[in-house]
Write an enzyme that holds these catalytic residues in place. Sequence first.
Site, PDB file in Angstrom:
ATOM      1  N   LYS A 194       3.395  19.125 -30.490  1.00 49.12           N
ATOM      2  CA  LYS A 194       3.186  19.726 -31.816  1.00 49.12           C
ATOM      3  C   LYS A 194       4.510  19.818 -32.577  1.00 49.12           C
ATOM      4  O   LYS A 194       4.538  19.701 -33.804  1.00 49.12           O
ATOM      5  CB  LYS A 194       2.523  21.095 -31.678  1.00 49.12           C
ATOM      6  CG  LYS A 194       1.096  21.028 -31.115  1.00 49.12           C
ATOM      7  CD  LYS A 194       0.158  20.204 -31.995  1.00 49.12           C
ATOM      8  CE  LYS A 194      -1.307  20.338 -31.571  1.00 49.12           C
ATOM      9  NZ  LYS A 194      -2.217  19.552 -32.417  1.00 49.12           N
ATOM     10  N   TYR A 208       2.081  20.164 -24.550  1.00 48.49           N
ATOM     11  CA  TYR A 208       1.407  20.507 -25.807  1.00 48.49           C
ATOM     12  C   TYR A 208       2.403  20.951 -26.883  1.00 48.49           C
ATOM     13  O   TYR A 208       2.406  20.424 -28.005  1.00 48.49           O
ATOM     14  CB  TYR A 208       0.392  21.621 -25.531  1.00 48.49           C
ATOM     15  CG  TYR A 208      -0.406  22.054 -26.739  1.00 48.49           C
ATOM     16  CD1 TYR A 208      -1.419  21.241 -27.240  1.00 48.49           C
ATOM     17  CD2 TYR A 208      -0.170  23.271 -27.370  1.00 48.49           C
ATOM     18  CE1 TYR A 208      -2.163  21.628 -28.345  1.00 48.49           C
ATOM     19  CE2 TYR A 208      -0.905  23.671 -28.472  1.00 48.49           C
ATOM     20  CZ  TYR A 208      -1.900  22.850 -28.954  1.00 48.49           C
ATOM     21  OH  TYR A 208      -2.638  23.244 -30.056  1.00 48.49           O
TER      22      TYR A 208
HETATM   23  N1  LIG Z   1      -7.921  26.638 -31.365  1.00 47.62           N
HETATM   24  C1  LIG Z   1      -6.680  27.051 -31.452  1.00 47.62           C
HETATM   25  O1  LIG Z   1      -6.355  28.187 -31.133  1.00 47.62           O
HETATM   26  C2  LIG Z   1      -5.613  26.132 -31.954  1.00 47.62           C
HETATM   27  C3  LIG Z   1      -4.350  26.669 -32.167  1.00 47.62           C
HETATM   28  C4  LIG Z   1      -3.342  25.857 -32.632  1.00 47.62           C
HETATM   29  C5  LIG Z   1      -3.608  24.513 -32.898  1.00 47.62           C
HETATM   30  N2  LIG Z   1      -4.840  24.020 -32.676  1.00 47.62           N
HETATM   31  C6  LIG Z   1      -5.052  22.594 -32.967  1.00 47.62           C
HETATM   32  O2  LIG Z   1      -6.152  22.434 -33.828  1.00 47.62           O
HETATM   33  C7  LIG Z   1      -6.802  21.194 -33.552  1.00 47.62           C
HETATM   34  C8  LIG Z   1      -8.270  21.434 -33.291  1.00 47.62           C
HETATM   35  O3  LIG Z   1      -8.383  22.349 -32.215  1.00 47.62           O
HETATM   36  P1  LIG Z   1      -9.765  23.003 -31.793  1.00 47.62           P
HETATM   37  O4  LIG Z   1      -9.427  24.320 -31.195  1.00 47.62           O
HETATM   38  O5  LIG Z   1     -10.760  22.935 -32.903  1.00 47.62           O
HETATM   39  O6  LIG Z   1     -10.159  21.991 -30.629  1.00 47.62           O
HETATM   40  P2  LIG Z   1     -11.594  21.680 -29.964  1.00 47.62           P
HETATM   41  O7  LIG Z   1     -11.306  21.202 -28.582  1.00 47.62           O
HETATM   42  O8  LIG Z   1     -12.474  22.849 -30.130  1.00 47.62           O
HETATM   43  O9  LIG Z   1     -12.106  20.470 -30.849  1.00 47.62           O
HETATM   44  C9  LIG Z   1     -11.356  19.264 -30.857  1.00 47.62           C
HETATM   45  C10 LIG Z   1     -12.221  18.128 -31.336  1.00 47.62           C
HETATM   46  O10 LIG Z   1     -11.459  16.933 -31.124  1.00 47.62           O
HETATM   47  C11 LIG Z   1     -12.262  15.991 -30.432  1.00 47.62           C
HETATM   48  N3  LIG Z   1     -11.393  15.127 -29.629  1.00 47.62           N
HETATM   49  C12 LIG Z   1     -10.776  15.413 -28.459  1.00 47.62           C
HETATM   50  N4  LIG Z   1     -10.101  14.334 -28.026  1.00 47.62           N
HETATM   51  C13 LIG Z   1     -10.302  13.366 -28.937  1.00 47.62           C
HETATM   52  C14 LIG Z   1      -9.887  12.012 -29.045  1.00 47.62           C
HETATM   53  N5  LIG Z   1      -9.137  11.438 -28.102  1.00 47.62           N
HETATM   54  N6  LIG Z   1     -10.264  11.302 -30.131  1.00 47.62           N
HETATM   55  C15 LIG Z   1     -11.041  11.867 -31.086  1.00 47.62           C
HETATM   56  N7  LIG Z   1     -11.499  13.123 -31.030  1.00 47.62           N
HETATM   57  C16 LIG Z   1     -11.124  13.863 -29.967  1.00 47.62           C
HETATM   58  C17 LIG Z   1     -13.233  16.801 -29.593  1.00 47.62           C
HETATM   59  O11 LIG Z   1     -14.380  16.062 -29.252  1.00 47.62           O
HETATM   60  C18 LIG Z   1     -13.519  17.962 -30.542  1.00 47.62           C
HETATM   61  O12 LIG Z   1     -14.572  17.649 -31.425  1.00 47.62           O
HETATM   62  C19 LIG Z   1      -6.051  20.580 -32.361  1.00 47.62           C
HETATM   63  O13 LIG Z   1      -5.095  19.665 -32.839  1.00 47.62           O
HETATM   64  C20 LIG Z   1      -5.377  21.772 -31.735  1.00 47.62           C
HETATM   65  O14 LIG Z   1      -4.211  21.425 -31.023  1.00 47.62           O
HETATM   66  C21 LIG Z   1      -5.857  24.789 -32.217  1.00 47.62           C
END
Ligand SMILES: NC(=O)c1ccc[n+]([C@@H]2O[C@H](COP(=O)([O-])OP(=O)(O)OC[C@H]3O[C@@H](n4cnc5c(N)ncnc54)[C@H](O)[C@@H]3O)[C@@H](O)[C@H]2O)c1
Length: 265
Positions: A170, A166
Amino acid sequence: MDYVTDNADRACGGHATRVAMVTGGANGIGAAISQRLASEGFTVIVTDIDLEAAQHLAREITANGNRADPVRLDVSDAHSIGSVFAQLEGEYGRCDILVNNAGIAGVASFLDCPLELWLKVQAVNVTAPMLCGQRAARLMARNGWGRIINIASISGVRAGIGRTAYGTSKAALIGLTRQMAIELAESGITANCVAPGPIETPLTRDHHSAETRDAYRRSVPMRRYGQPSEIADTVVFLCSPGAAYITGHTVPVDGGFLAAGILDS
Ligand SMILES: NC(=O)c1ccc[n+]([C@@H]2O[C@H](COP(=O)([O-])OP(=O)(O)OC[C@H]3O[C@@H](n4cnc5c(N)ncnc54)[C@H](O)[C@@H]3O)[C@@H](O)[C@H]2O)c1
């Protein structure tokens, strides 16, 4: 906010339908971004692997008087990316904003990180933003205006235990953003990253154990998880005229995590 900045908008007196595409736009951070961009007047193409969730969110957005179009897209499938952009081009003829938000985690230590996990995470978190970025930028370049926002992570800036796949993905996304920025600048397109700290979403609900949550509370100076809306606000800022001269950068939205050293004396 006044987004009348590009040639196509000027040609039709500032009333063009401006289109924003959000990947993984149906849940968590992506849903908050979709909602905010819709409330800024963009027609939001809510793409997600989970079509039902995308449809549900699009109904919510339209019920609020804004515009959204739900589309199923698995970003790990290059062929689907091609079809969805062809559909978008046929229907709207433009893409003004792309938010590469879809991302997956997967915890494994460096020594034990399985190849399969590594490849899957790179496909969704790095290859897909590259492919979507290429397709979107070609459409943006036609109008001489575009905004690409890549959702990275603090894990792309600092290493964390278990984040071999991961964190590396990133970090690559941050590098890809710089590459996009310098090669697209002359076409009027900016590319920036937002690097969230821990945010309350389905992803952290499923992947953060009680120990992980405690560890974050100890290392985030604000002593809390962020909200998806706090990421969406930053995305909207980076798309706004006020951010027109910002490109190639990563904005941490992390409660101070990346600024911190020792917090407990
Ligand atoms: N939540 C956190 O703490 C956090 C921190 C840093 C970065 N991020 C990044 O933010 C972004 C969103 O994270 P989140 O926490 O909202 O995630 P989440 O898992 O809650 O939501 C992710 C969404 O992406 C969709 N998804 C997953 N695989 C997919 C694919 N192959 N094609 C299309 N859609 C797909 C899922 O169905 C979901 O709707 C991600 O890139 C994650 O790495 C999140």
